[in-house]
Design an enzyme around this catalytic site. Structure first.
Site, PDB file in Angstrom:
ATOM      1  N   ASN A  43       0.875  -1.167   0.000  1.00  0.00           N
ATOM      2  CA  ASN A  43       0.000   0.000   0.000  1.00  0.00           C
ATOM      3  C   ASN A  43       0.921   1.228   0.000  1.00  0.00           C
ATOM      4  O   ASN A  43       1.403   1.641   1.044  1.00  0.00           O
ATOM      5  CB  ASN A  43      -0.886  -0.037   1.254  1.00  0.00           C
ATOM      6  CG  ASN A  43      -1.779   1.182   1.375  1.00  0.00           C
ATOM      7  OD1 ASN A  43      -1.762   2.068   0.516  1.00  0.00           O
ATOM      8  ND2 ASN A  43      -2.553   1.230   2.439  1.00  0.00           N
ATOM      9  N   HIS A  93     -13.095   2.390   1.375  1.00  0.00           N
ATOM     10  CA  HIS A  93     -13.004   1.230   2.286  1.00  0.00           C
ATOM     11  C   HIS A  93     -13.665  -0.006   1.701  1.00  0.00           C
ATOM     12  O   HIS A  93     -14.118  -0.892   2.446  1.00  0.00           O
ATOM     13  CB  HIS A  93     -13.692   1.510   3.643  1.00  0.00           C
ATOM     14  CG  HIS A  93     -13.174   2.698   4.373  1.00  0.00           C
ATOM     15  ND1 HIS A  93     -13.997   3.690   4.843  1.00  0.00           N
ATOM     16  CD2 HIS A  93     -11.921   3.065   4.712  1.00  0.00           C
ATOM     17  CE1 HIS A  93     -13.280   4.609   5.448  1.00  0.00           C
ATOM     18  NE2 HIS A  93     -12.004   4.251   5.371  1.00  0.00           N
ATOM     19  N   GLU A 110      -7.815  -6.006   5.636  1.00  0.00           N
ATOM     20  CA  GLU A 110      -7.757  -5.573   4.242  1.00  0.00           C
ATOM     21  C   GLU A 110      -6.588  -6.222   3.501  1.00  0.00           C
ATOM     22  O   GLU A 110      -6.703  -6.536   2.324  1.00  0.00           O
ATOM     23  CB  GLU A 110      -7.665  -4.040   4.187  1.00  0.00           C
ATOM     24  CG  GLU A 110      -9.004  -3.394   4.520  1.00  0.00           C
ATOM     25  CD  GLU A 110      -8.897  -1.970   5.005  1.00  0.00           C
ATOM     26  OE1 GLU A 110      -8.379  -1.747   6.109  1.00  0.00           O
ATOM     27  OE2 GLU A 110      -9.344  -1.056   4.281  1.00  0.00           O
TER      28      GLU A 110
END
Ligand code: ADP
Length: 397
Positions: free
Chosen positions: A7, A178, A382
């Site tokens: 990320n 999200h 996630e």
């Protein structure tokens, strides 16, 4: 099989290496302050290590991550060739990406085309992807978008009541955020209920510093609280959520500020912090204990908005099988959960306070056994969802 999840932000790279056979988190951490005089790298395995050194660009950060992952003493793999695939979190996929995709030149261009929609995030993702492609030649890479889960919304949910040309010319519409978390907890909730996801109506409540609520109808996103940007929806740590749009012009005029300056205040100095000076619920509860009225007001306002969204989504869905809480506040704050759902017995929503106070971090219900609507807490993951998507897109076993 091992999958690396990345990320990459504008000045940081979060990473996690997962063993997809065991589901174990082998190593994780973050490189921060890329481009600054002094950078910081955190590397967590069984132990935690912090390295302070400059990282002029993402490349140096990624090289150091690889060095640590493959280090003789501290490493968790012998060679980077053990990494079967890389999954990248990408905040905005606009209307181009409905699902995770393997990255090629065309996909990379698409992510670049979405930069105007996420100017703070997508450029960092592009850099992260390009660096990973350079340092892992031949390793297949997948982009997983925060927005893609919400692409099933219908125009009546995602269009704004503003001139249609703005949608056509600038892509102004609700996209939601999200999505990876909403998708993960919706699926885990369906598993908990023992029903196929396609038969479930679920309201997913992701409450972190950034927060959003989604209405999931028959397993698909029907509506979500965040909008064009992550500023909309419920009241967040430092973001205002939905407000009267005229407030922007009103403040700009009085403070002699540009729209961008006002939006910056609404993003960084508003929400819980704007009301009571803190955006951390632990701190807010401590202040309430001491009689701080502003802290009480901030919590009350935030829970009030959460109830409003849950209520309106329940009406839209017609039938709610479950409400699920997740993320930093959703997983850790029983008071927030209880306040958000108090007094809803007539709607079949009752929280069992003992279960609510003693949640053991496993996916489970905190509603009364005989409640019509199940209320659950599921810890979001996630990174695991991105790794799972990566494996699925590439057809790896
Ligand atoms: P993000 O990923 O959006 O930065 P998180 O999901 O990590 O945020 O959530 C962070 C927030 O969770 C903190 O700001 C704090 O308000 C809340 N939080 C974390 N731990 C607790 C706790 N033990 N009790 C109450 N709130 C907590």
């Amino acid at each position: 099989m091992k999958v690396l999840v990345i990320n990459a932000g504008s000045s940081s790279i979060k990473y996690q290496l997962l063993d997809m056979t065991s589901g174990d988190d082998l190593a994780s951490g973050i490189v921060e302050r890329i481009g600054e005089e002094m950078g910081k790298l955190t590397y967590k395995t069984d132990t935690k290590e912090v390295i302070e050194q400059p990282f002029p660009t993402h490349r140096e950060g990624m090289v150091e991550i690889i060095n640590l992952l493959t280090d003789d003493a501290k490493g968790v793999v012998k060679d980077k060739s053990e990494i079967a695939a890389i999954g990248h979190r990408v905040v905005h996929g606009g209307e181009l990406f409905f699902e995770p995709v393997e990255i090629n030149e065309k996909v990379l261009k698409g992510i670049k085309d979405c930069i105007p929609l996420a100017p703070l995030h997508n450029p960092g993702h592009v850099t992260g992807i390009e660096t990973a492609m350079e340092l892992f030649p031949g390793v297949r890479q997948v982009a997983v978008f925060d927005t893609s889960f919400h692409q099933t919304m219908e125009p009546k949910a995602y269009m704004y009541g503003i001139p249609y040309e703005y949608y056509e010319e600038y892509g102004i519409r609700k996209y939601g955020m999200h999505g990876t978390s909403h998708k993960y907890v919706a699926r885990e909730t369906a598993k908990l209920m023992g029903k196929p996801l396609e038969e479930c109506n679920i309201i997913t409540v992701h409450l972190g510093n950034g927060a959003s609520i989604s209405a999931v109808k028959n397993g698909k996103c029907y509506d979500t609280s965040m909008g064009l940007t992550p500023l909309g929806g419920i009241i967040m740590g430092t973001r205002c959520g939905d407000i009267d749009p005229a407030i922007v012009g009103f403040i700009a005029e009085r403070k002699d500020q540009s729209a961008a300056e006002v939006v910056s205040t609404l993003t960084h100095e508003s929400g819980l912090k704007g009301i009571c000076g803190s955006n951390d619920l632990r701190d807010i509860h401590a202040r309430i204990e001491k009689g701080d009225k502003r802290a009480e007001l901030a919590l009350d306002m935030a829970c009030h908005r959460v109830r409003q969204f849950i209520g309106s989504y329940a009406f839209e869905l017609g039938r709610v099988d479950a409400i699920v809480f997740t993320a930093g506040i959703g997983e850790n704050d029983p008071e927030y959960r209880a306040r958000s759902l108090s007094g809803l017995e007539n709607f079949g929503i009752t929280i069992n306070q003992e279960k609510n106070l003693n949640w053991d971090r496993t996916p489970s219900y905190i509603s009364d056994d005989d409640a019509d609507v199940k209320v659950a807490i599921i810890a979001t993951n996630e990174e695991l969802e991105i790794a799972n998507d990566t494996v699925a897109v590439l057809g790896l076993k």
